[in-house]
Design a protein around this motif. Structure first.
Motif, PDB file in Angstrom:
ATOM      1  N   PHE A  80       0.092 102.910 -65.101  1.00  0.00           N
ATOM      2  CA  PHE A  80       0.653 102.714 -63.760  1.00  0.00           C
ATOM      3  C   PHE A  80       1.168 101.282 -63.604  1.00  0.00           C
ATOM      4  CE2 PHE A  80       0.717 101.646 -59.313  1.00  0.00           C
ATOM      5  CZ  PHE A  80       1.214 102.788 -58.701  1.00  0.00           C
ATOM      6  N   ALA A  81       0.358 100.308 -64.016  1.00  0.00           N
ATOM      7  CA  ALA A  81       0.736  98.902 -63.864  1.00  0.00           C
ATOM      8  C   ALA A  81       1.993  98.575 -64.657  1.00  0.00           C
ATOM      9  CB  ALA A  81      -0.417  98.002 -64.309  1.00  0.00           C
ATOM     10  N   SER A  82       2.075  99.097 -65.873  1.00  0.00           N
ATOM     11  CA  SER A  82       3.229  98.835 -66.732  1.00  0.00           C
ATOM     12  C   SER A  82       4.508  99.430 -66.146  1.00  0.00           C
ATOM     13  CB  SER A  82       2.964  99.409 -68.127  1.00  0.00           C
ATOM     14  OG  SER A  82       4.108  99.292 -68.949  1.00  0.00           O
ATOM     15  N   LYS A  83       4.412 100.679 -65.709  1.00  0.00           N
ATOM     16  CA  LYS A  83       5.597 101.347 -65.162  1.00  0.00           C
ATOM     17  C   LYS A  83       6.020 100.728 -63.829  1.00  0.00           C
ATOM     18  CE  LYS A  83       5.106 105.827 -67.442  1.00  0.00           C
ATOM     19  NZ  LYS A  83       4.877 107.283 -67.263  1.00  0.00           N
ATOM     20  N   THR A 135      -1.657 104.649 -49.052  1.00  0.00           N
ATOM     21  CA  THR A 135      -0.606 103.739 -48.585  1.00  0.00           C
ATOM     22  C   THR A 135       0.349 103.365 -49.724  1.00  0.00           C
ATOM     23  OG1 THR A 135      -1.999 101.770 -48.952  1.00  0.00           O
ATOM     24  CG2 THR A 135      -2.088 102.800 -46.781  1.00  0.00           C
ATOM     25  N   ILE A 136      -0.168 103.277 -50.945  1.00  0.00           N
ATOM     26  CA  ILE A 136       0.686 103.000 -52.100  1.00  0.00           C
ATOM     27  C   ILE A 136       1.680 104.135 -52.306  1.00  0.00           C
ATOM     28  CG2 ILE A 136       0.695 102.846 -54.632  1.00  0.00           C
ATOM     29  CD1 ILE A 136      -1.949 101.227 -54.348  1.00  0.00           C
ATOM     30  N   ILE A 137       1.186 105.360 -52.232  1.00  0.00           N
ATOM     31  CA  ILE A 137       2.059 106.532 -52.400  1.00  0.00           C
ATOM     32  C   ILE A 137       3.110 106.575 -51.289  1.00  0.00           C
ATOM     33  CG2 ILE A 137       2.129 109.062 -52.319  1.00  0.00           C
ATOM     34  CD1 ILE A 137      -0.670 108.944 -53.721  1.00  0.00           C
ATOM     35  N   GLN A 138       2.708 106.296 -50.067  1.00  0.00           N
ATOM     36  CA  GLN A 138       3.671 106.268 -48.960  1.00  0.00           C
ATOM     37  C   GLN A 138       4.768 105.235 -49.217  1.00  0.00           C
ATOM     38  OE1 GLN A 138       1.311 105.539 -45.455  1.00  0.00           O
ATOM     39  NE2 GLN A 138       0.285 107.528 -45.562  1.00  0.00           N
ATOM     40  N   GLY A 139       4.365 104.074 -49.715  1.00  0.00           N
ATOM     41  CA  GLY A 139       5.335 103.026 -50.013  1.00  0.00           C
ATOM     42  C   GLY A 139       6.301 103.433 -51.118  1.00  0.00           C
ATOM     43  N   ILE A 140       5.774 104.036 -52.177  1.00  0.00           N
ATOM     44  CA  ILE A 140       6.632 104.476 -53.280  1.00  0.00           C
ATOM     45  C   ILE A 140       7.581 105.571 -52.821  1.00  0.00           C
ATOM     46  CG2 ILE A 140       6.681 105.536 -55.574  1.00  0.00           C
ATOM     47  CD1 ILE A 140       3.970 104.241 -56.124  1.00  0.00           C
ATOM     48  N   GLU A 141       7.084 106.479 -51.994  1.00  0.00           N
ATOM     49  CA  GLU A 141       7.942 107.567 -51.505  1.00  0.00           C
ATOM     50  C   GLU A 141       9.075 107.036 -50.630  1.00  0.00           C
ATOM     51  OE1 GLU A 141       7.746 111.180 -52.226  1.00  0.00           O
ATOM     52  OE2 GLU A 141       6.988 109.907 -53.843  1.00  0.00           O
ATOM     53  N   ARG A 171      11.948 108.356 -61.685  1.00  0.00           N
ATOM     54  CA  ARG A 171      10.899 107.436 -62.142  1.00  0.00           C
ATOM     55  C   ARG A 171       9.935 107.077 -61.010  1.00  0.00           C
ATOM     56  NH1 ARG A 171      13.945 102.505 -64.697  1.00  0.00           N
ATOM     57  NH2 ARG A 171      11.815 101.675 -64.825  1.00  0.00           N
ATOM     58  N   SER A 172      10.473 106.875 -59.825  1.00  0.00           N
ATOM     59  CA  SER A 172       9.612 106.533 -58.688  1.00  0.00           C
ATOM     60  C   SER A 172       8.758 107.733 -58.279  1.00  0.00           C
ATOM     61  CB  SER A 172      10.439 106.022 -57.508  1.00  0.00           C
ATOM     62  OG  SER A 172      11.416 106.964 -57.118  1.00  0.00           O
ATOM     63  N   ARG A 173       9.323 108.937 -58.343  1.00  0.00           N
ATOM     64  CA  ARG A 173       8.532 110.136 -58.034  1.00  0.00           C
ATOM     65  C   ARG A 173       7.383 110.297 -59.024  1.00  0.00           C
ATOM     66  NH1 ARG A 173      13.232 114.684 -56.538  1.00  0.00           N
ATOM     67  NH2 ARG A 173      13.881 113.690 -54.585  1.00  0.00           N
ATOM     68  N   GLU A 174       7.670 110.056 -60.288  1.00  0.00           N
ATOM     69  CA  GLU A 174       6.611 110.153 -61.303  1.00  0.00           C
ATOM     70  C   GLU A 174       5.517 109.119 -61.054  1.00  0.00           C
ATOM     71  OE1 GLU A 174       8.757 109.714 -64.934  1.00  0.00           O
ATOM     72  OE2 GLU A 174       9.571 111.754 -64.879  1.00  0.00           O
ATOM     73  N   GLN A 175       5.901 107.971 -60.536  1.00  0.00           N
ATOM     74  CA  GLN A 175       4.920 106.933 -60.225  1.00  0.00           C
ATOM     75  C   GLN A 175       4.012 107.378 -59.074  1.00  0.00           C
ATOM     76  OE1 GLN A 175       4.552 104.632 -62.259  1.00  0.00           O
ATOM     77  NE2 GLN A 175       3.715 102.784 -61.346  1.00  0.00           N
ATOM     78  N   SER A 176       4.576 108.035 -58.082  1.00  0.00           N
ATOM     79  CA  SER A 176       3.766 108.579 -56.977  1.00  0.00           C
ATOM     80  C   SER A 176       2.766 109.602 -57.487  1.00  0.00           C
ATOM     81  CB  SER A 176       4.667 109.246 -55.923  1.00  0.00           C
ATOM     82  OG  SER A 176       5.399 108.310 -55.191  1.00  0.00           O
ATOM     83  N   LEU A 177       3.243 110.484 -58.362  1.00  0.00           N
ATOM     84  CA  LEU A 177       2.366 111.521 -58.916  1.00  0.00           C
ATOM     85  C   LEU A 177       1.250 110.905 -59.755  1.00  0.00           C
ATOM     86  CD1 LEU A 177       5.126 114.096 -59.956  1.00  0.00           C
ATOM     87  CD2 LEU A 177       3.390 114.445 -58.176  1.00  0.00           C
ATOM     88  N   LEU A 200       2.654 116.646 -54.743  1.00  0.00           N
ATOM     89  CA  LEU A 200       1.815 115.550 -54.280  1.00  0.00           C
ATOM     90  C   LEU A 200       0.710 116.050 -53.359  1.00  0.00           C
ATOM     91  CD1 LEU A 200       4.236 112.583 -53.404  1.00  0.00           C
ATOM     92  CD2 LEU A 200       2.362 112.536 -55.074  1.00  0.00           C
ATOM     93  N   ALA A 201       1.083 116.902 -52.404  1.00  0.00           N
ATOM     94  CA  ALA A 201       0.109 117.420 -51.438  1.00  0.00           C
ATOM     95  C   ALA A 201      -0.907 118.329 -52.112  1.00  0.00           C
ATOM     96  CB  ALA A 201       0.832 118.166 -50.315  1.00  0.00           C
TER      97      ALA A 201
END
Length: 272
Positions: A202-205, A255-261, A160-166, A42-43
């Motif tokens: 992204f929206a679908s997942k 902020t979206i990525i922070q929330g998903i993480e 699945r959530s990690r893939e969403q962050s990426l 991510l970083a």
């Protein structure tokens, strides 16, 4: 019971317990390494997006600081990846280290050029994007190899959530590159994917993750919060050619990525 019999019973129990203890230890070590590697990826993605923002926002120093922070984060996670479960993972870890050192030098050189002359040539920027993609591919190979050699698999919802962050990070980088007029970044397989396709994915997942029956009420609420932030930038992402708002997309994607993480950490804590 005689002392000899007690010794036999103890030895038998130890013989059964030690393999179980070792397996649990290996799984815990693998889980930590995989989390660090995910955070590293991510970083590493973010360093490129930060650079595009620094370029597109005419040397705004906040993005120079963000680049430094993202570089530090990658180096911290890379330094923490010390124990690899097998020879294949060790070899990939070594390759990742070398690739990262070269990428970091190239990125720092481009940042210095921007600061000193106010612009950079397009080819070195394209080369940096290609090198970033190589880092992402290599880190994914290592991610898979650690699971293979440790006989540990990341739980499904956590993965699945990690893939969403990426994916969100990739969208943010792609948007920043378009806004900086340096060309689309490479997404996944080496060819730029249409922004509309990325947004739709992204929206679908996210919808599927939000509705998953394994979610607790707290997790559902957390996903709803992420979805609200996503809807705030979704149209801007789709209509990127009409009204570019890189600052807004950058801020909300972070902020979206922070929330998903945070959600991902909750999944990992409950082995989902």
């Amino acid at each position: 019971m005689s002392s000899r019999m007690l010794a036999i019973v103890f030895s038998t129990l130890l013989a059964f317990t030690l393999p179980l203890f070792s397996a649990a230890t290996y799984a815990a070590d693998a889980a930590v390494s995989l989390l660090k590697l995910h955070q590293l990826r991510l970083a590493a993605q973010k360093t490129l997006g930060d650079f595009y923002m620094f370029n597109g926002m005419e040397g705004d120093q906040r993005y120079s600081r963000m680049i430094s922070e993202s570089l530090t984060e990658v180096n911290t996670h890379l330094a923490a990846l010390t124990e690899m479960p097998g020879e294949g993972a060790k070899a990939l870890r070594s390759q990742l280290d070398q690739q990262w050192k070269g990428y970091q030098i190239d990125l720092n050189n481009l940042v210095s050029a921007l600061k000193s002359q106010g612009y950079t040539d397009l080819q070195p920027v394209a080369d940096l994007a290609a090198r970033n993609q190589q880092l992402l591919v290599l880190s994914q190979e290592l991610y898979s190899k650690i699971q293979q050699e440790s006989s540990y698999s990341v739980p499904a919802m956590t993965q699945r959530s990690r893939e969403q962050s990426l994916l969100m990070q990739g969208i943010a980088v792609d948007y920043a590159s378009r806004s900086a007029s340096v060309g689309a970044t490479f997404m996944g397989g080496g060819e730029a994917r249409p922004m509309e396709e990325l947004v739709s994915e992204f929206a679908s997942k996210m919808s599927a993750l939000e509705k998953d029956p394994q979610n607790t009420p707290q997790l559902k609420q957390s996903w709803a919060g992420v979805a609200t932030k996503w809807r705030y930038i979704e149209n801007s992402l789709i209509n990127y050619n009409e009204n570019s708002v890189p600052f807004l997309v950058n801020k909300y994607s972070n902020t979206i990525i922070q929330g998903i993480e945070q959600i991902s950490a909750q999944y990992a804590a409950t082995s989902l």
